[in-house]
Write an enzyme that holds these catalytic residues in place. Structure first.
Site, mmCIF file in Angstrom:
data_model
loop_
_atom_site.group_PDB
_atom_site.id
_atom_site.type_symbol
_atom_site.label_atom_id
_atom_site.label_comp_id
_atom_site.label_asym_id
_atom_site.label_seq_id
_atom_site.Cartn_x
_atom_site.Cartn_y
_atom_site.Cartn_z
ATOM 1 N N GLY A 1 0.817 -1.209 0.000
ATOM 2 C CA GLY A 1 0.000 0.000 0.000
ATOM 3 C C GLY A 1 0.849 1.257 0.000
ATOM 4 O O GLY A 1 0.555 2.225 -0.697
ATOM 5 N N ASP A 2 1.921 1.249 0.790
ATOM 6 C CA ASP A 2 2.834 2.396 0.829
ATOM 7 C C ASP A 2 3.521 2.584 -0.521
ATOM 8 O O ASP A 2 3.706 3.710 -0.984
ATOM 9 C CB ASP A 2 3.888 2.204 1.918
#
Length: 199
Positions: free
Chosen positions: A154-155
């Protein structure tokens, strides 16, 4: 095969460290982007994200928020440039169930109405959907490959999106999905070459 994820509570942050953080934040200026991501350590006030955004509001800083529940919801009043919930976080913050693409887009629009400019919803193995600030909807399937480690995906998606945004929302989404996928297919974070190969 299965993956085990361990989330630690985080460090204890004292008042001196918090004051030092705010002094560092004060150097942020017009045109900069601030990303607020993750949970808040229990030693900090639960409204720390709001305090940060309130302090920087009106300086021409783009705010990006990748958080859950009330932590995310309470930042919407500051009109963040981008929020990046996953499908479960989207359901949680709006207290809804999402079973169709239409319901997903309706939920993203609700967050946009509450203040978010762009809503990037990560769908894991199904890719991502972006509701852009001009109302356009962009969809991108996940990249093909074998997941090795989903920690940091996600990052990575968020970083890829921000890196590509100057070339437009559609390219940013493509780069974000490639970055997230490239990290999923590696035991550690992907590098530029991995991402470009998937893109």
């Amino acid at each position: 095969e299965c993956e085990t994820e361990i989330n630690a509570q985080g460090p204890a942050i004292d008042k001196d460290a918090l004051d030092a953080l705010f002094l560092k934040l004060d150097v942020i200026k017009n045109g900069d982007t601030l990303v607020l991501a993750g949970s808040v350590p229990s030693s900090l006030p639960s409204d720390i994200y709001e305090s940060i955004l309130k302090r920087l509001s009106g300086r021409g800083v783009s705010f990006v928020v990748d958080a859950t529940g009330k932590l995310l919801e309470n930042t919407l009043q500051f009109k963040p440039f981008l929020i990046k919930p996953n499908i479960d976080e989207l359901c949680e913050v709006l207290n809804v169930k999402i079973n169709t693409e239409e319901e997903l887009i309706a939920a993203a629009k609700r967050l946009q109405e509450k203040g978010a400019q762009n809503v990037l919803v990560s769908l894991g193995g199904d890719g991502a959907v972006l509701l852009a600030d001009d109302g356009k909807i962009y969809k991108k399937p996940a990249c093909k490959g074998t997941p090795v480690n989903t920690v940091g995906c996600g990052d990575s998606m968020l970083a890829g999106f921000l890196a590509g945004y100057k070339k437009g929302a559609e390219y940013a989404l493509s780069l974000g999905v490639a970055a997230g996928g490239a990290t999923a297919f590696k035991p550690w974070l992907a590098n530029k070459e991995d991402i470009v190969n998937l893109l």
